[in-house]
Design an enzyme around this catalytic site. Structure first.
Site, PDB file in Angstrom:
ATOM      1  N   VAL A   1      -2.208 -15.062   1.885  1.00 52.95           N
ATOM      2  CA  VAL A   1      -2.524 -16.136   2.833  1.00 52.95           C
ATOM      3  C   VAL A   1      -1.902 -17.446   2.354  1.00 52.95           C
ATOM      4  O   VAL A   1      -0.679 -17.539   2.259  1.00 52.95           O
ATOM      5  CB  VAL A   1      -4.038 -16.243   3.113  1.00 52.95           C
ATOM      6  CG1 VAL A   1      -4.270 -17.074   4.379  1.00 52.95           C
ATOM      7  CG2 VAL A   1      -4.646 -14.846   3.344  1.00 52.95           C
TER       8      VAL A   1
ATOM      9  N   LEU B   1       3.743  -2.572  -2.782  1.00 49.53           N
ATOM     10  CA  LEU B   1       3.088  -1.595  -3.643  1.00 49.53           C
ATOM     11  C   LEU B   1       1.692  -1.295  -3.120  1.00 49.53           C
ATOM     12  O   LEU B   1       0.931  -2.217  -2.815  1.00 49.53           O
ATOM     13  CB  LEU B   1       2.968  -2.133  -5.076  1.00 49.53           C
ATOM     14  CG  LEU B   1       4.272  -2.431  -5.828  1.00 49.53           C
ATOM     15  CD1 LEU B   1       3.962  -3.089  -7.165  1.00 49.53           C
ATOM     16  CD2 LEU B   1       5.092  -1.159  -6.032  1.00 49.53           C
ATOM     17  N   ASP B   2       1.360  -0.005  -3.022  1.00 50.34           N
ATOM     18  CA  ASP B   2       0.008   0.431  -2.708  1.00 50.34           C
ATOM     19  C   ASP B   2      -0.658   0.762  -4.041  1.00 50.34           C
ATOM     20  O   ASP B   2      -0.379   1.809  -4.643  1.00 50.34           O
ATOM     21  CB  ASP B   2       0.049   1.663  -1.803  1.00 50.34           C
ATOM     22  CG  ASP B   2      -1.337   2.184  -1.458  1.00 50.34           C
ATOM     23  OD1 ASP B   2      -2.328   1.687  -2.025  1.00 50.34           O
ATOM     24  OD2 ASP B   2      -1.438   3.112  -0.631  1.00 50.34           O
TER      25      ASP B   2
ATOM     26  N   LYS C   1      -3.375   1.825  -4.924  1.00 48.57           N
ATOM     27  CA  LYS C   1      -4.212   3.021  -5.028  1.00 48.57           C
ATOM     28  C   LYS C   1      -3.367   4.258  -5.312  1.00 48.57           C
ATOM     29  O   LYS C   1      -3.913   5.328  -5.611  1.00 48.57           O
ATOM     30  CB  LYS C   1      -5.015   3.212  -3.741  1.00 48.57           C
ATOM     31  CG  LYS C   1      -6.044   2.099  -3.517  1.00 48.57           C
ATOM     32  CD  LYS C   1      -6.806   2.290  -2.227  1.00 48.57           C
ATOM     33  CE  LYS C   1      -7.803   1.149  -2.013  1.00 48.57           C
ATOM     34  NZ  LYS C   1      -8.544   1.300  -0.730  1.00 48.57           N
TER      35      LYS C   1
ATOM     36  N   ASN D   1      -5.563 -13.067  -6.262  1.00 43.21           N
ATOM     37  CA  ASN D   1      -6.798 -13.585  -5.672  1.00 43.21           C
ATOM     38  C   ASN D   1      -7.678 -12.456  -5.149  1.00 43.21           C
ATOM     39  O   ASN D   1      -8.407 -12.616  -4.166  1.00 43.21           O
ATOM     40  CB  ASN D   1      -6.521 -14.628  -4.587  1.00 43.21           C
ATOM     41  CG  ASN D   1      -5.731 -14.080  -3.409  1.00 43.21           C
ATOM     42  OD1 ASN D   1      -5.234 -12.955  -3.448  1.00 43.21           O
ATOM     43  ND2 ASN D   1      -5.609 -14.874  -2.351  1.00 43.21           N
TER      44      ASN D   1
ATOM     45  N   ARG E   1     -11.561  -2.412 -10.837  1.00 42.83           N
ATOM     46  CA  ARG E   1     -11.479  -0.995 -10.463  1.00 42.83           C
ATOM     47  C   ARG E   1     -10.033  -0.505 -10.450  1.00 42.83           C
ATOM     48  O   ARG E   1      -9.761   0.667 -10.746  1.00 42.83           O
ATOM     49  CB  ARG E   1     -12.121  -0.771  -9.092  1.00 42.83           C
ATOM     50  CG  ARG E   1     -13.634  -0.807  -9.089  1.00 42.83           C
ATOM     51  CD  ARG E   1     -14.193  -0.217  -7.810  1.00 42.83           C
ATOM     52  NE  ARG E   1     -13.782  -0.957  -6.625  1.00 42.83           N
ATOM     53  CZ  ARG E   1     -14.453  -1.980  -6.116  1.00 42.83           C
ATOM     54  NH1 ARG E   1     -15.591  -2.384  -6.689  1.00 42.83           N
ATOM     55  NH2 ARG E   1     -14.033  -2.596  -5.030  1.00 42.83           N
TER      56      ARG E   1
ATOM     57  N   TYR F   1     -13.003 -18.617   2.469  1.00 43.85           N
ATOM     58  CA  TYR F   1     -11.860 -19.047   3.268  1.00 43.85           C
ATOM     59  C   TYR F   1     -11.978 -20.559   3.459  1.00 43.85           C
ATOM     60  O   TYR F   1     -12.993 -21.161   3.128  1.00 43.85           O
ATOM     61  CB  TYR F   1     -11.835 -18.308   4.612  1.00 43.85           C
ATOM     62  CG  TYR F   1     -11.532 -16.844   4.466  1.00 43.85           C
ATOM     63  CD1 TYR F   1     -10.215 -16.384   4.464  1.00 43.85           C
ATOM     64  CD2 TYR F   1     -12.558 -15.914   4.301  1.00 43.85           C
ATOM     65  CE1 TYR F   1      -9.932 -15.033   4.316  1.00 43.85           C
ATOM     66  CE2 TYR F   1     -12.287 -14.562   4.154  1.00 43.85           C
ATOM     67  CZ  TYR F   1     -10.964 -14.128   4.160  1.00 43.85           C
ATOM     68  OH  TYR F   1     -10.690 -12.802   3.996  1.00 43.85           O
TER      69      TYR F   1
ATOM     70  N   ASP G   1      -7.497 -24.701   1.109  1.00 42.41           N
ATOM     71  CA  ASP G   1      -6.513 -23.748   0.596  1.00 42.41           C
ATOM     72  C   ASP G   1      -5.375 -24.468  -0.122  1.00 42.41           C
ATOM     73  O   ASP G   1      -4.961 -24.072  -1.218  1.00 42.41           O
ATOM     74  CB  ASP G   1      -5.921 -22.929   1.748  1.00 42.41           C
ATOM     75  CG  ASP G   1      -6.703 -21.658   2.028  1.00 42.41           C
ATOM     76  OD1 ASP G   1      -7.018 -20.944   1.061  1.00 42.41           O
ATOM     77  OD2 ASP G   1      -6.988 -21.382   3.195  1.00 42.41           O
TER      78      ASP G   1
END
Length: 381
Positions: free
Chosen positions: A13, A70-71, A73, A94, A102, A137, A169
């Site tokens: 963002v 990139l994923d 997971k 962020n 995790r 936000y 922001d």
């Protein structure tokens, strides 16, 4: 400048991307890690042509970066990010703390990959407080810091309202860039990396409360929070015969000169004015007199008079006209460029100028995974 500094940027963002763009402008290599396919949500803020993933705000906060999708997971993509972090000076993300842990990219995990890594976590709230796990936000931060209570105090409309800008922001982004620069200086002096936390809530409160904590700063307070000059409902642009002016009679000397120009020299000598001044409540009297007199001339006529008499003033402009402001035209602040994917666009240049550091090619905002193949190839060498 920052040539040779590599920043792996897993932010999205505005907050993080704005921070890292400032560092890219200074010469850092910023590798933007994005979600495969869609990329960062900021790509869809504003209209993009011909590609909707290349929106106008993306062009504004992601120039000069490289993109890899990139994923995290997927084991192979997580391994690629680990390889990237091992080559980096800074890792900035962020993602909420529990989620990044995790995935295996908390500070300890990244420090194991690069012992001197500068690990920057852009958070909504400080991680040692009760709001640590909450999402944040811009609107949320404006509300939580009391910013939404300011406009009602100016115009009397009781409804709390947001300031019409992604101001929280962007301010947090500036704090983030500053924090990274400070951590880099520490690293150059000591060889040490470190963990850095940049919380939006605390950053924006620090910014807003410089003036608005006011008399509540003292313990016990000697008055309410809120800076009276900023909250004065009469402090508004002043009408001319063909527009509006911002006029700032900030010092007694400039106020006196202004009153002479307006034909109101005696105003500041009246008992009513002196009594109000003794209480610090004289500015509404000044503002009311200015508003009464300025419609007599055009904006250009007043500006000529004010410039000749050293009165701070500028014409009120519409956003749509800013690119044609003669000062910006003369300084080249807006530069028209041809993006290879988007075509022509206007780009703001970095506002700070350095006497000992030459300007550099700012590069363009990347396509999603536009540099992925090249980056992967570099990691295999």
């Amino acid at each position: 400048m920052l040539s040779g500094i590599r920043i792996v940027d897993l932010t999205t963002v505005i907050f993080g991307p704005y921070a890292t763009q400032m560092l890219a402008d200074l010469g850092a290599e910023v590798i933007k890690v994005e979600t495969p396919g869609t990329g960062d949500i900021s790509r869809y803020l504003g209209n993009g042509a011909p590609d909707p993933t290349m929106g106008s705000i993306h062009l504004t906060v992601n120039r000069g970066k490289r993109s890899i999708a990139l994923d995290l997971k997927r084991p192979e993509d997580a391994a690629t990010l680990r390889d990237l972090i091992a080559t980096a000076d800074v890792f900035f993300h962020n993602v909420r703390g529990k989620a990044i842990a995790r995935l295996g990219f908390d500070y300890e995990g990244c420090k194991a990959l690069k012992p001197d890594i500068i690990y920057v976590h852009g958070t909504g709230f400080g991680q040692d407080g009760p709001y640590a796990d909450l999402q944040a936000y811009d609107d949320v931060i404006q509300a939580a810091t009391g910013t939404t209570s300011l406009l009602p105090r100016v115009d009397g409309d009781p409804r709390p309202r947001y300031f019409p800008s992604l101001i929280a922001d962007k301010i947090a982004g500036q704090f983030g860039a500053q924090a990274i620069l400070a951590a880099l200086v520490h690293k150059f002096r000591t060889g040490e990396g470190q963990q850095v936390e940049v919380p939006m809530f605390e950053c924006f409160a620090s910014f807003m409360l410089v003036e608005h904590l006011r008399d509540a700063t003292l313990d016990p307070p000697i008055g309410p929070a809120g800076y009276p000059r900023q909250l004065d409902p009469t402090r508004q642009p002043f009408p001319t015969s063909d527009g509006y002016l911002a006029i700032v009679p900030y010092t007694p000397e400039s106020t006196a000169r202004l009153m002479v120009l307006l034909g109101s020299a005696g105003l500041t000598e009246t008992p009513e004015f002196e009594a109000a001044k003794a209480k610090g409540q004289h500015m509404p009297i000044v503002y009311a007199e200015i508003a009464r007199k300025t419609p007599a001339k055009t904006t250009a006529e007043w500006l000529e008079l004010f410039a000749a008499n050293d009165i701070p003033a500028m014409a009120v402009r519409d956003l749509q006209d800013i690119k044609e402001d003669p000062h910006f035209v003369a300084t080249g602040f807006f530069r028209r460029r041809e993006h290879p994917d988007v075509g022509g666009f206007h780009e703001m240049q970095p506002p700070v100028k350095y006497g000992a550091m030459p300007g550099r090619d700012l590069g363009f905002a990347p396509r999603v995974d536009g540099d992925g193949e090249a980056i992967r190839g570099e990691l295999k060498r």
